[in-house]
Design an enzyme around this catalytic site. Structure first.
Site, short mmCIF file in Angstrom:
data_model
loop_
_atom_site.label_atom_id
_atom_site.label_comp_id
_atom_site.label_asym_id
_atom_site.label_seq_id
_atom_site.Cartn_x
_atom_site.Cartn_y
_atom_site.Cartn_z
CG MET A 1 -1.91 -1.20 1.16
SD MET A 1 -3.42 -0.97 2.09
CE MET A 1 -2.77 -0.74 3.75
N GLY A 2 2.16 1.09 -0.26
CA GLY A 2 3.05 2.24 -0.40
C GLY A 2 3.48 2.86 0.93
CG HIS B 1 6.83 -1.43 2.25
ND1 HIS B 1 6.67 -0.30 3.01
CD2 HIS B 1 5.62 -2.04 2.23
CE1 HIS B 1 5.42 -0.21 3.42
NE2 HIS B 1 4.75 -1.26 2.97
CD GLN C 1 -5.95 -4.02 2.25
OE1 GLN C 1 -5.78 -4.52 1.15
NE2 GLN C 1 -5.00 -4.05 3.18
N GLY D 1 5.08 -10.11 4.17
CA GLY D 1 5.84 -10.02 5.42
C GLY D 1 5.14 -10.76 6.56
CE LYS E 1 3.47 -4.23 11.28
NZ LYS E 1 2.24 -4.14 10.51
CD GLN F 1 -1.66 -8.78 4.10
OE1 GLN F 1 -2.54 -7.92 4.08
NE2 GLN F 1 -0.39 -8.49 3.91
CB SER G 1 3.69 -0.20 10.72
OG SER G 1 2.40 0.18 10.29
NE ARG H 1 -3.36 1.43 9.34
CZ ARG H 1 -3.63 0.41 8.51
NH1 ARG H 1 -2.87 -0.67 8.52
NH2 ARG H 1 -4.68 0.46 7.71
P1 AMP Z 1 1.54 -2.78 3.49
O1 AMP Z 1 2.04 -1.74 2.56
O2 AMP Z 1 1.52 -2.34 4.92
O3 AMP Z 1 0.25 -3.41 3.02
O4 AMP Z 1 2.61 -3.95 3.46
C1 AMP Z 1 3.01 -4.54 2.24
C2 AMP Z 1 3.78 -5.80 2.54
O5 AMP Z 1 4.91 -5.48 3.34
C3 AMP Z 1 2.96 -6.83 3.33
O6 AMP Z 1 3.26 -8.13 2.85
C4 AMP Z 1 3.45 -6.64 4.73
O7 AMP Z 1 3.35 -7.80 5.52
C5 AMP Z 1 4.91 -6.29 4.48
N1 AMP Z 1 5.45 -5.56 5.63
C6 AMP Z 1 4.87 -4.50 6.26
N2 AMP Z 1 5.63 -4.12 7.31
C7 AMP Z 1 6.68 -4.98 7.36
C8 AMP Z 1 7.82 -5.10 8.21
N3 AMP Z 1 8.01 -4.28 9.24
N4 AMP Z 1 8.69 -6.10 7.95
C9 AMP Z 1 8.49 -6.93 6.91
N5 AMP Z 1 7.46 -6.86 6.06
C10 AMP Z 1 6.56 -5.89 6.28
#
Ligand code: AMP
Length: 294
Positions: free
Chosen positions: A39-40, A46, A70, A156, A158, A162, A194, A196
């Site tokens: 989600m950038g 990432h 989502q 991830g 994390k 999911q 994150s 967030r």
């Molecule tokens: P998101 O942009 O938050 O939807 O995350 C995109 C991908 O990055 C998802 O597969 C997450 O699980 C992964 N991700 C997010 N945060 C982390 C982190 N701290 N370490 C490893 N992978 C991550």
């Protein structure tokens, strides 16, 4: 930036048709395609996925799409942090070949009505507190897997639930892709990276580190012989309770594959936490065994 424009070797696609064209062209030469859905608002988590994809695949596609399906009512869809220009630079530096950044209508045109429904893997944890969330995740992941048909897709740990829900969908619906789930990348004080975390004020940010400290304490207790689920949950709750700005939403011990409540804490189980810290809802988890779950 126009569809099909490029920064160095990296290309940007804003339509499904142009993304397909670029990935199909790469695949003609027999390239192994790696897909990193995001989600950038990139951070090292990432980037670790992109680097892994870069080292394991010939062609790396990253998607940036803040997927409205989502997000629930009253969640942070509108204020979710975005910085596409910075993201494109970071992706280029990580050696990404293609960034797919579609608009909402490109992914969900008028008349769109189909959704993927997850099963029991999505019933607890974030599935319980965010109704419809994992259906939204699976629907967009299914679309992305069909748009790119990658050989490998990167997620991830994390977001452990999911990853588990996506793993089930890939198996259940026979997507011809290998799922790669990579370790959580953390800040120096242990806070899981994150997008967030950008919502946190300084004191909230300081206190948020207790989430991982509590999870680590739980893991140590389990490795030292504790296996009672209630005791381990309480240990996490007590530790988090020291930080008044961190309000747990759930603290659960679950099977790492099925995400169902575990009878005992130990090998193959996770401790998973969701907590509100100011305007942020943060999640994290830790494996309560010696071997990383597969
Ligand atoms: P998101 O942009 O938050 O939807 O995350 C995109 C991908 O990055 C998802 O597969 C997450 O699980 C992964 N991700 C997010 N945060 C982390 C982190 N701290 N370490 C490893 N992978 C991550």
């Amino acid at each position: 930036m126009a569809t099909g424009s490029s920064t160095a070797a990296q290309r940007l696609a804003e339509t499904i048709a142009s993304a397909r064209e670029m990935v199909d062209a790469a695949r003609k030469d027999g390239a192994m395609v790696g897909l990193v859905p995001t989600m950038g608002f990139f951070h090292e988590g990432h980037l670790s996925l992109m680097r892994a994809a870069r080292s394991e695949c010939d062609f790396v596609a990253v998607t940036i799409f803040v997927n409205p399906r989502q997000f629930g009512e009253g969640e942070d869809l509108e204020r979710y942090p975005r910085d596409p220009e910075r993201d494109l630079e970071l992706a280029a530096a990580a050696g990404v070949d293609l960034v797919f950044m579609p608009g909402g209508e490109e992914m969900y045109p008028p008349g769109f009505e189909t959704a993927v429904t997850p099963g029991a893997t999505a019933s607890g944890l974030c599935g319980a507190s965010r109704p419809g969330h994992f259906s939204g995740v699976l629907t967009v992941v299914a679309k992305l897997l069909n748009i790119f048909t990658p050989g490998r897709a990167y997620f991830g740990w994390k977001d452990a639930q999911q990853a588990a829900v996506v793993a089930r969908m890939i198996d259940d619906l026979n997507f011809p892709v290998t799922l790669r789930v990579l370790p959580t990348v953390r800040e120096d004080d242990g806070l899981a990276m994150s997008s967030r975390n950008a919502y946190l004020g300084p004191e909230e940010r300081r206190q948020a580190a207790v989430i991982y400290a509590a999870l680590e304490a739980a893991r140590e207790a389990v490795l030292a012989g504790e296996s009672d689920v209630a005791t381990v949950r309480q240990l996490i709750a007590d530790r988090i309770g020291r930080m008044p700005l961190v309000e747990p939403e759930y603290i659960e011990i679950v099977d790492a594959r099925t995400m169902q409540p575990a009878a005992r804490a130990g090998e193959g189980t996770l401790a998973a936490v969701a907590a509100r810290v100011g305007a942020a809802r943060l999640i994290d988890n830790i494996h309560l065994g010696r071997e990383e779950p597969k």
